[in-house]
Enzyme design. Structure first.
Site, PDB file in Angstrom:
ATOM      1  N   ALA A 238       1.133  -1.226   0.537  1.00  0.00           N
ATOM      2  CA  ALA A 238      -0.353  -0.079   0.044  1.00  0.00           C
ATOM      3  C   ALA A 238       0.939   1.512  -0.154  1.00  0.00           C
ATOM      4  CB  ALA A 238      -0.490   0.460   0.994  1.00  0.00           C
ATOM      5  N   ASP A 414       5.956   1.216   2.687  1.00  0.00           N
ATOM      6  CA  ASP A 414       4.485   0.591   2.866  1.00  0.00           C
ATOM      7  C   ASP A 414       3.370   0.887   3.955  1.00  0.00           C
ATOM      8  OD1 ASP A 414       3.142  -1.959   2.822  1.00  0.00           O
ATOM      9  OD2 ASP A 414       4.501  -3.057   2.617  1.00  0.00           O
ATOM     10  N   HIS A 415       2.568   1.548   3.876  1.00  0.00           N
ATOM     11  CA  HIS A 415       1.947   1.871   4.621  1.00  0.00           C
ATOM     12  C   HIS A 415       1.026   0.837   5.122  1.00  0.00           C
ATOM     13  CE1 HIS A 415      -0.779   5.542   6.208  1.00  0.00           C
ATOM     14  NE2 HIS A 415      -0.594   5.644   5.399  1.00  0.00           N
ATOM     15  N   ARG A 416       0.883  -0.510   4.565  1.00  0.00           N
ATOM     16  CA  ARG A 416       0.618  -1.464   4.903  1.00  0.00           C
ATOM     17  C   ARG A 416       1.345  -1.911   6.972  1.00  0.00           C
ATOM     18  NH1 ARG A 416       0.863  -6.699   1.707  1.00  0.00           N
ATOM     19  NH2 ARG A 416       3.115  -5.311   1.647  1.00  0.00           N
TER      20      ARG A 416
END
Length: 444
Positions: A238, A414-416
């Site tokens: 993400a 990576d926004h996860r």
């Protein structure tokens, strides 16, 4: 007429298919045993496949650019041909073993790496282990050839029944008269699937004067790997990108002072070594950015080593050679390593080890850097730093407006796993290092 259906052998490392990069033979060619017939690219390496038998090429199993499953037909040989009985002299194994894409190019004998051709004399000894298609990596196969070990008679100890380097070395020390520990033979390979259908012909659009209006070429080779890797990264992680200005006027001045010193030692000092040092310092302050997500175990992995990938554009496509253990290297050592990697990448002689193991990456468009961009993560990494063209702009320094050298940095995360405020704090840690470069000197 006697024929031999030569199937794509196990390449190892869990590879289930390969792309036909280049045919080295054509229908009607006479070949000898151990003669290279095709270059096949996998996710792990580019390997040269050699035929285990002499004969005449009756049929090729696929077109260049096609994806061929392991154990499907590679070539059909007419064994009644007039090919010579011995293989021609091939390239020395001391020559560089790298393709233009920087992957390993090993010679992989047809059905077994180090063994003689299968036949009545290759039957298993009573009580001994024997596998017609041993599973091993190209490096292990190469070691077996060098030690004159028949991989088919080596009992595997690796995961999934893979023969390891230790297995080969134990077999070599035991000698040819000592059979390996008995074990059940490997299961027979599944039946080969039908040959791929011929590609559908697409009419070529032409102008009134007959000139072609478009050119079509297959998506294959390095570009296909880049295509797959970018799509996998974009559709898995993400992405979010943080952009900020950085006044690098002090950094530019420091580099100008150090350039002559570096030149005396034969080193070209660019801005990249400083960026690597700044990234390492920021990663130490924000260790979650030096991590990865292990999909196989569903674990977050925090690395305690700092391997910085440097994205490089080549004629073959985008590659990311890696500066290993950058935290232990001085600016000059990093500069030397970047020079070495750049030269190796451009000439296609970069080793697979130089292209693996990165924990964080830096990408730059150099003089074509534009205003800013949104770099795509080099998965499974959690962050990437994009650097852009340095421009002179008005900046406020000590309450006064002056002309400064300003560069925009764009960092994707990576926004996860990386929250927005963590990514922003990491970006400002890098900027702090670059705007006060004397801090970096304290860590040399």
């Amino acid at each position: 007429m006697s024929t031999f259906d030569f199937k794509l052998p196990d390449i190892g490392e869990g590879v289930m298919e390969g792309e036909i990069v280049k045919w080295l033979v054509a229908v009607g060619d006479a070949v000898v045993a151990d003669q290279p017939v095709a270059e096949v690219m996998t996710d792990k390496a580019t390997v040269t496949i050699t035929t285990p038998k002499a004969g005449t090429i009756q049929k090729l199993g696929a077109e260049e650019g096609a994806i061929v499953p392991v154990h499907s037909t590679l070539v059909l040989l007419d064994l009644g041909g007039s090919a010579a009985a011995s293989a021609p002299a091939g390239p020395s194994r001391d020559e560089p073993a790298a393709t233009a894409v920087g992957d390993i190019k090993e010679t992989l004998p047809g059905m077994s790496a180090a063994a003689p051709e299968a036949g009545p004399s290759a039957a298993p000894e009573p009580g001994g282990y024997f596998s017609e298609r041993p599973l091993a990596t190209p490096a292990t196969r190469k070691l077996a050839r060098e030690l004159d070990v028949d991989l088919r008679r080596v009992t595997p100890s690796g995961s999934g029944g893979r023969v390891t380097r230790d297995d080969v070395e134990r077999a070599a020390s035991a000698g040819p008269a000592s059979p390996a520990t008995p074990a059940a033979p490997a299961p027979a390979a599944a039946a080969a699937p039908a040959l791929p259908a011929a590609p559908i012909a697409v009419p070529v659009a032409r102008a009134a004067d007959g000139a072609a209006l478009e050119t079509r070429r297959p998506l294959k080779g390095v570009r296909r790997r880049i295509f797959d890797a970018m799509a996998r990264s974009k559709h898995t992680a993400a992405h979010f990108t943080f952009v900020e200005e950085c006044d690098v006027t002090p950094l530019k001045a420091l580099r100008e002072r150090l350039k002559p010193v570096a030149a005396e030692q034969g080193v070209k000092l660019t801005f990249l070594p400083f960026l690597v040092k700044a990234a390492v310092a920021a990663l130490k302050q924000h260790p979650s950015l030096n991590g990865a997500y292990d999909e196989a175990t569903n674990e977050i992995v925090e690395r305690h080593y700092y391997n910085i990938g440097i994205a490089s554009a080549t004629d073959a496509g985008l590659m990311v050679p890696v500066v290993k253990n950058a935290d232990r290297l001085s600016l000059l050592e990093i500069a030397r390593e970047i020079e070495r990697l750049a030269a190796a990448t451009k000439t296609g002689r970069v080793s697979p080890d130089d292209l693996s193991g990165s924990t964080f990456s830096i990408t730059s468009l150099g003089t074509q850097g534009g205003l800013f961009a949104t770099p795509i993560l080099n998965t499974p990494e959690l962050g990437i730093l994009g650097i852009h063209q340095m421009k002179q702009k008005p900046v406020v320094r000590d309450g006064a407006i002056v002309v400064g050298d300003v560069m925009l940095l764009s960092l994707s995360f990576d926004h996860r796993l990386i929250d927005g405020h963590v990514g922003a704090a990491f970006a400002y840690s890098i900027i702090e290092q670059l705007e006060s470069p004397d801090r970096m000197l304290l860590s040399l």
